[in-house]
Design an enzyme around this catalytic site. Sequence first.
Site, mmCIF file in Angstrom:
data_model
loop_
_atom_site.group_PDB
_atom_site.id
_atom_site.type_symbol
_atom_site.label_atom_id
_atom_site.label_comp_id
_atom_site.label_asym_id
_atom_site.label_seq_id
_atom_site.Cartn_x
_atom_site.Cartn_y
_atom_site.Cartn_z
ATOM 1 N N ARG A 130 0.794 -1.206 0.066
ATOM 2 C CA ARG A 130 0.052 0.020 0.013
ATOM 3 C C ARG A 130 0.732 1.332 0.072
ATOM 4 N NH1 ARG A 130 -1.140 3.653 3.922
ATOM 5 N NH2 ARG A 130 0.227 2.237 5.444
ATOM 6 N N ARG A 131 1.837 1.036 0.875
ATOM 7 C CA ARG A 131 2.786 2.457 1.098
ATOM 8 C C ARG A 131 3.654 2.515 -0.307
ATOM 9 N NH1 ARG A 131 4.460 1.165 6.964
ATOM 10 N NH2 ARG A 131 2.932 2.046 8.173
ATOM 11 N N ARG A 148 12.075 -5.159 6.039
ATOM 12 C CA ARG A 148 11.475 -5.819 7.211
ATOM 13 C C ARG A 148 12.105 -5.472 8.326
ATOM 14 N NH1 ARG A 148 8.695 -11.334 8.100
ATOM 15 N NH2 ARG A 148 8.510 -10.030 9.806
ATOM 16 N N ARG A 154 14.839 -1.114 10.799
ATOM 17 C CA ARG A 154 14.299 -0.188 9.694
ATOM 18 C C ARG A 154 14.962 1.170 9.409
ATOM 19 N NH1 ARG A 154 8.120 -1.741 8.225
ATOM 20 N NH2 ARG A 154 8.144 -3.924 9.195
ATOM 21 N N CYS A 241 -3.107 -7.288 3.957
ATOM 22 C CA CYS A 241 -2.072 -6.407 4.104
ATOM 23 C C CYS A 241 -1.282 -6.467 2.684
ATOM 24 C CB CYS A 241 -1.542 -6.235 5.238
ATOM 25 S SG CYS A 241 -0.682 -7.667 5.766
#
Length: 305
Positions: A130-131, A148, A154, A241
């Site tokens: 989505r991002r 991940r 991150r 997701c």
Amino acid sequence: MKLRLGTRASQLARTQSSMVARQLIDAAKERGIDLDVELVRIRTEGDVSRDSLVGLSQTGVFVNALRDALKNDVCDLVVHSLKDIPVEPHPDLEIAAIPEREDVRDALCTLGHSLNDLPAGARIGTGSPRRAAQLLALRPDLTVEGLRGNIDTRLGKLHDGLDGVVLAAAGLNRIGRSDEATTLLDPSQMLPAPGQGALAVEVLPDADPEWADVVRSLDHIDTRRAVNAERAVLGVLDAGCAAPVAAYATIANGVMTLKARVVNGNGTLSLNETTTGSATEAASLGRSTGFTLLGRGAGRLMGGS
């Protein structure tokens, strides 16, 4: 009275669960109940696997072990990030409370550049389709790479080759790292994931009412209605997701405004739908929005690029 609260072992999960524990202790105290809440760490498949989330079976990857622990009396209640929970209700468990949600926005973290100032070809990390799709819709010249790990892992990639990473503002806020966000992306630019920023507290339906009612008192009705609408969109689209689906509901004076978006993988095509209606009809509003998107070709966008 002592309660065992099941949580994932990550710093963010433990922080979120500790927040809920404090809220429970305070709510119990108002009822004259002396409550002690112990965190029980549970490892989930999503924590153990290092594979890309997109390659994993997404449904329940972060929640199944917690639910098993609850059903097997390892703990009395569990706390989830709501967006990780499958849309279909669990037949043996109850979402007793959805506390008031945090910031729903996505946060772009860089070494100083805003989204517009990033150089062409800049490498941006995210584990969310989505991002990724919405980033490419905003800046098709960017290079989006899979990512991940926990928040520290991150953010560490910013010093290891990446020019930016995108994280949930809610997570950064909860662990006291909000200053890591270079740009908070407005929902008009990047619509959030259904349920983003919200937590869910799950119990067995036959849990002792003395403490279960304390849990239920943490429920925030407008948050529950909003996320129910958002997740109903997902339910109709039959998406998890791994799909570039976004939805965000707001409520003002009893009226809900639901915005939903489906984007293809490379961000070149998108469908947007805005629906308004009574907040008391949240789920039906979400379903109708989902069916409208399906009628407009959302299935093709989710399945292709």
